[in-house]
Design an enzyme around this catalytic site. Structure first.
Site, PDB file in Angstrom:
ATOM      1  N   GLU A 327    -121.955  31.342 -10.705  1.00  0.00           N
ATOM      2  CA  GLU A 327    -123.269  31.492 -11.422  1.00  0.00           C
ATOM      3  C   GLU A 327    -123.237  32.440 -12.572  1.00  0.00           C
ATOM      4  O   GLU A 327    -123.996  32.739 -13.367  1.00  0.00           O
ATOM      5  CB  GLU A 327    -124.317  32.142 -10.480  1.00  0.00           C
ATOM      6  CG  GLU A 327    -124.567  31.440  -9.140  1.00  0.00           C
ATOM      7  CD  GLU A 327    -125.495  32.267  -8.326  1.00  0.00           C
ATOM      8  OE1 GLU A 327    -126.056  33.474  -8.641  1.00  0.00           O
ATOM      9  OE2 GLU A 327    -125.816  31.708  -7.111  1.00  0.00           O
ATOM     10  N   GLY A 328    -121.921  33.031 -12.855  1.00  0.00           N
ATOM     11  CA  GLY A 328    -121.752  33.921 -13.823  1.00  0.00           C
ATOM     12  C   GLY A 328    -121.640  35.292 -13.371  1.00  0.00           C
ATOM     13  O   GLY A 328    -121.589  36.464 -13.944  1.00  0.00           O
TER      14      GLY A 328
END
Length: 369
Positions: A327-328
């Site tokens: 997701e980062g």
């Protein structure tokens, strides 16, 4: 590697060969190093923070560097046909559900972005379902092919995905983004990511395969088999980055590769996240030689393939918190460290400004006393 292709996407023609990338400014890098020596601290006392601050200054082309005003995370979402064959602990429907969760601000990436001073965008590249029209403008297809037995994409689709990633980078940079983070969301996406990394690093499947979303032993065995079969199909075209993405990657991975390469071409620094993003980065470096000079490794995930990819790129991660979410989230967790590096280089007083004596100005010590 770095083969140049011309592709057609929508109504225009796009050359996805990005050409050699101009590195960060060496003159500014030297100026930043010189300034570090004049700040009110012993030389080298801030350790790696000094190197990071110097790198940001070189990327920005100015010393002292500016604090990031618009750090932006782009989460590329896409499904993979291989998820139907038992390589993940979660059903494929979760990808579309998580896209909705991102939009509602309820995911880990949203929470960490709020404290790290960044904003989040999600892009549906290949979700196997309907998503909000606001995130699906660049959608290439509904799910990529099962890479253990078929190509992930057709020629036009890999072209569209690369061009989409390139366009998203341009959109964000043109809107003022001064730091980019690529994130991923897709059930089963660590399988093609591992195929890409193991193929490009010459690693045997069993040494590269991790647990992904947390598969049990039987799932891990199925995943090893799928990666082995994917690598068998990938090896003959490993020196062609576009063909490699088409056969063994997927629309989301291709879009991330285009995004990362274009960010470097646009002289915009990037913090890389985990195994999926770093797999795309390996291919992006082949698409755009020298792009890795514009990237920083945010963290080291628990996926074995991630360490292999980081070693291949020559990047040292900022943190290791045993994270494997994607997701980062790992890159965002590292962002405050990069902000601290910028702040110390830009905001600390020099010895001259503060009226503080330097080591050279101290009276010599008479060791006979």
């Amino acid at each position: 590697m770095g083969v140049r292709h011309t592709i057609t996407w929508k109504a225009g023609t796009v050359a996805e060969g990005f050409g050699p990338i101009t590195p960060p400014d060496a003159t500014v890098l030297a100026a930043a190093r010189e300034r570090q020596g004049r700040l009110t601290k012993p030389a080298g006392a801030l350790g790696r923070l000094e190197d990071l601050g110097n790198w940001v200054a070189a990327c920005q082309g100015v010393c002292p560097p500016k604090q990031f005003d618009r750090a932006r995370v782009v989460v590329f979402a896409g499904d993979h046909g291989v998820a139907r064959h038992g390589v993940s602990a979660y059903p494929a429907e979760v990808t579309a559900q998580m896209v909705a969760n991102f939009l509602q601000g309820g995911a880990a990436v949203n929470a960490v972005a709020r404290v790290a001073g960044a904003t989040v965008r999600v892009v549906d590249i290949a979700v196997d379902g309907d998503t909000d029209p606001g995130v699906s403008a660049h959608k290439v297809r509904r799910g990529s092919g099962s890479i253990d037995r078929e190509d992930a994409l057709g020629p036009d689709e890999v072209a569209a995905a690369l061009a989409a990633g390139r366009a998203v980078a341009d959109e964000e940079i043109d809107a003022g983004a001064d730091l980019l983070i690529a994130g991923d969301m897709g059930i089963g996406n660590t399988t093609p990511a591992t195929v890409l990394i193991a193929t490009l690093t010459g690693t045997e499947p069993v040494a590269a395969v991790g647990r992904g979303t947390g598969v049990d032993d039987a799932g891990w065995i199925r995943k090893v088999a799928a990666i082995r079969d994917g690598m068998r199909r990938a090896r003959p075209i490993a020196t062609d980055p576009v063909d490699l993405l088409r056969v063994a990657g997927g629309a989301d991975l291709a879009a991330m590769a285009g995004f990362l390469a274009q960010a470097a071409a646009r002289r915009t620094p990037v913090i890389l996240d985990g195994v999926v993003v770093t797999a795309a980065a390996l291919v992006a470096e082949d698409l755009a030689a020298g792009a890795k000079a514009w990237w920083l490794a945010g963290h080291r995930s628990t996926e074995p393939a991630h360490a292999l990819a980081l070693k291949q790129l020559g990047l040292e991660p900022l943190i290791d918190q045993r994270m494997r979410l994607g997701e980062g989230s790992g890159a965002l967790t590292a962002l405050p460290i990069l902000r601290a590096a910028v702040a110390t280089l830009a905001e600390m007083a020099t010895f001259a400004d503060a009226g503080v004596s330097t080591a050279e100005a101290a009276d010599p010590v008479d060791i006979r006393k």
